[in-house]
Design a protein around this motif. Structure first.
Motif, short mmCIF file in Angstrom:
data_model
loop_
_atom_site.label_atom_id
_atom_site.label_comp_id
_atom_site.label_asym_id
_atom_site.label_seq_id
_atom_site.Cartn_x
_atom_site.Cartn_y
_atom_site.Cartn_z
N ARG A 112 5.62 -8.40 -6.64
CA ARG A 112 4.94 -7.33 -7.69
C ARG A 112 3.78 -8.24 -8.25
NH1 ARG A 112 7.94 -3.72 -11.96
NH2 ARG A 112 5.85 -2.90 -13.29
N PHE A 113 3.86 -9.38 -8.64
CA PHE A 113 2.53 -10.00 -9.51
C PHE A 113 1.70 -10.34 -8.46
CE2 PHE A 113 5.42 -10.72 -13.02
CZ PHE A 113 4.74 -10.04 -13.71
N LEU A 114 2.20 -10.43 -7.08
CA LEU A 114 1.28 -11.29 -5.94
C LEU A 114 0.34 -9.82 -5.72
CD1 LEU A 114 3.45 -13.29 -3.76
CD2 LEU A 114 1.05 -13.89 -4.91
N SER A 115 0.93 -8.64 -5.71
CA SER A 115 0.08 -7.48 -5.42
C SER A 115 -0.69 -7.18 -6.41
CB SER A 115 1.00 -6.16 -5.12
OG SER A 115 2.03 -6.32 -3.98
N ASP A 147 -7.84 -8.59 -8.21
CA ASP A 147 -9.04 -9.74 -7.76
C ASP A 147 -8.72 -10.97 -8.87
OD1 ASP A 147 -10.61 -11.19 -6.27
OD2 ASP A 147 -12.19 -10.32 -7.26
N LEU A 148 -7.68 -11.26 -9.26
CA LEU A 148 -7.34 -12.36 -10.18
C LEU A 148 -6.64 -13.61 -9.65
CD1 LEU A 148 -6.30 -10.37 -13.47
CD2 LEU A 148 -8.33 -11.79 -13.30
N PRO A 149 -6.98 -14.72 -10.02
CA PRO A 149 -6.18 -15.83 -9.33
C PRO A 149 -4.84 -15.99 -9.89
CG PRO A 149 -8.18 -16.69 -10.58
CD PRO A 149 -7.98 -15.24 -10.77
N HIS A 194 0.60 -11.09 1.45
CA HIS A 194 -0.15 -10.36 0.37
C HIS A 194 -1.88 -10.57 0.49
CE1 HIS A 194 3.30 -8.23 -1.57
NE2 HIS A 194 3.89 -9.40 -1.32
N GLN A 195 -2.14 -11.41 1.13
CA GLN A 195 -3.37 -11.73 1.06
C GLN A 195 -4.13 -12.21 0.17
OE1 GLN A 195 -4.81 -7.88 3.29
NE2 GLN A 195 -5.21 -8.97 5.26
N GLU A 226 -4.98 -26.66 4.03
CA GLU A 226 -5.57 -25.89 5.03
C GLU A 226 -6.02 -24.58 4.38
OE1 GLU A 226 -2.93 -25.59 8.11
OE2 GLU A 226 -3.06 -27.56 8.86
N ARG A 227 -5.15 -23.96 3.48
CA ARG A 227 -5.44 -22.68 2.94
C ARG A 227 -6.25 -23.02 1.54
NH1 ARG A 227 -3.19 -22.05 7.04
NH2 ARG A 227 -1.40 -20.46 7.63
N LYS A 228 -6.46 -24.12 1.21
CA LYS A 228 -7.49 -24.14 0.08
C LYS A 228 -6.79 -23.66 -1.17
CE LYS A 228 -11.74 -24.68 2.36
NZ LYS A 228 -11.38 -25.48 3.51
N TYR A 229 -5.60 -23.93 -1.20
CA TYR A 229 -4.90 -23.60 -2.64
C TYR A 229 -4.98 -24.76 -3.43
CZ TYR A 229 -2.37 -20.15 0.44
OH TYR A 229 -2.05 -19.03 0.82
N MET A 230 -5.17 -24.49 -4.90
CA MET A 230 -5.45 -25.65 -5.87
C MET A 230 -4.01 -25.95 -6.44
SD MET A 230 -8.85 -25.33 -6.14
CE MET A 230 -9.29 -26.25 -7.67
N ILE A 231 -4.18 -27.29 -6.70
CA ILE A 231 -3.12 -27.98 -7.52
C ILE A 231 -3.82 -28.38 -8.73
CG2 ILE A 231 -2.01 -28.62 -5.39
CD1 ILE A 231 -2.83 -31.51 -6.05
N SER A 232 -2.59 -28.65 -9.68
CA SER A 232 -3.39 -29.42 -10.76
C SER A 232 -2.24 -30.66 -11.34
CB SER A 232 -3.02 -28.49 -12.09
OG SER A 232 -2.12 -27.71 -12.21
#
Length: 258
Positions: free
Chosen positions: A116-119, A125-127, A147-148, A169-175
Motif C-alpha cells: 500500500r505504501f509502495l503504491s 512520486d516520493l522516495p 510497483h515500479q 544494479e538498481r541504484k538503491y540507496m543505503i545509509s
C-alpha cells in the motif's frame, strides 16, 4: 551533514531541544525525520513546523502489532495533504525482528501494508524509506520492481552478497550508522557499496556501543561515520563528506529547503 534517518519524535523534549538548537545553528544541516505510526506522523509534522530543517517522512513501522484500517487511512490522508512538504514515505517495511521472535507470525498483512505504501510512493512520486534486512530485503526488492518504485532507501542495511549486488544494479540507496566504527559487517558493506549510493544516518535515539557507549545519539556522530567511510574507501574526508551530502540532498529533494 544531513541525518538521513532519525526518529526525532522518539526523543524526550529536552533531547529534542538540543538537536533542534543545533539545526537552528546549522551545526547540523538537516534531518530526515521518519514516522512510525499515526501519532508519530503528527508529532513529526509538529517538529517540522517548529524547525524547517526537520524534513518529515510519514509511514508505519512494521515492528509492531498490526494497525487498524482507520489508522492506515489517516496516515494516507496525511501523506496526500502534506505531499509537497514531505521528504519521503517511511519508515515502512517488513517485521524481521518480530518474525525472529515468533516464526509463526503471519507476514502477509504486513506485506500488504508495505505494498500500500509502495503504491502511494509511486503515485505521489516520493522516495520510500525501508526497514528491510537480510532475507526480507530480497522480497522487498521484488516488490519495488512490481510497483515500479525506483527511489528506495534501505536504512541500516544488512544482507547477502546477492542482495547487495541486486541493490547496486538498481541504484538503491543505503545509509550507514555510527556502528560502522566497530561492526565488521557494516565495514564490509562500505567497501562494496558505491559512495554515490550512500548516505549517513543515526537511527536515533537508538544508542550505540564502542566510542559512543552511554551517549545520547546525536546527528553530530555522523562526522565519525564519514571519517570511517573515508578511511575504508581510502578517499579524502572532504570528498566523502561532499558526495554524501550531495547524495542526500538529491535523493530527498531537499535542495530548495536546504
Amino acid at each position: 551533514m544531513i541525518d538521513a534517518h532519525i526518529h526525532l519524535d522518539w526523543y524526550n523534549e529536552e533531547e529534542q531541544a538540543i538537536i533542534l538548537e543545533d539545526l537552528e545553528k546549522r551545526t547540523i544541516d538537516g534531518v530526515i525525520a521518519v514516522s512510525s505510526d499515526l501519532n508519530s506522523c503528527n508529532n513529526v509534522w509538529k517538529l517540522h513546523q517548529a524547525c524547517p530543517h526537520v524534513y518529515p517522512a510519514f509511514g508505519w513501522h512494521p515492528e509492531q502489532k498490526l494497525p487498524s484500517e482507520a489508522e492506515l487511512d489517516a496516515i494516507e490522508e496525511m501523506i496526500h495533504k502534506h505531499q509537497d512538504s514531505l521528504a519521503a514515505i517511511g519508515e515502512v517495511g517488513l517485521p524481521y525482528y518480530m518474525k525472529k521472535e515468533d516464526p509463526f507470525l503471519d507476514v502477509q498483512p504486513y506485506t500488504e501494508i508495505l505494498e500500500r505504501f509502495l503504491s502511494l510512493a509511486k503515485k505521489c512520486d516520493l522516495p520510500i524509506v525501508l526497514h528491510a534486512i537480510y532475507e526480507d530485503a530480497e522480497l522487498v526488492c521484488d516488490l519495488l520492481e512490481k510497483h515500479q518504485v525506483t527511489k528506495a532507501h534501505f536504512h541500516w542495511f544488512k544482507g547477502s552478497e546477492k542482495t547487495i549486488q541486486r541493490m547496486i544494479e538498481r541504484k538503491y540507496m543505503i545509509s550507514v550508522t555510527p556502528d560502522c566504527l566497530y561492526e565488521q559487517e557494516i565495514q564490509r558493506l562500505i567497501e562494496q557499496y558505491p559512495l554515490e549510493l550512500m548516505m549517513v544516518e543515526t537511527d536515533g535515539p537508538w544508542q550505540f556501543e564502542g566510542p559512543f557507549q552511554g551517549q545520547m545519539t546525536h546527528p553530530k556522530m555522523m562526522e565519525q561515520s564519514l571519517a570511517q567511510i573515508a578511511r575504508i574507501k581510502n578517499m579524502p574526508f572532504g570528498t566523502v563528506s561532499a558526495t554524501i551530502v550531495k547524495n542526500t540532498v538529491t535523493f530527498y529533494q531537499v535542495k530548495d529547503r536546504h
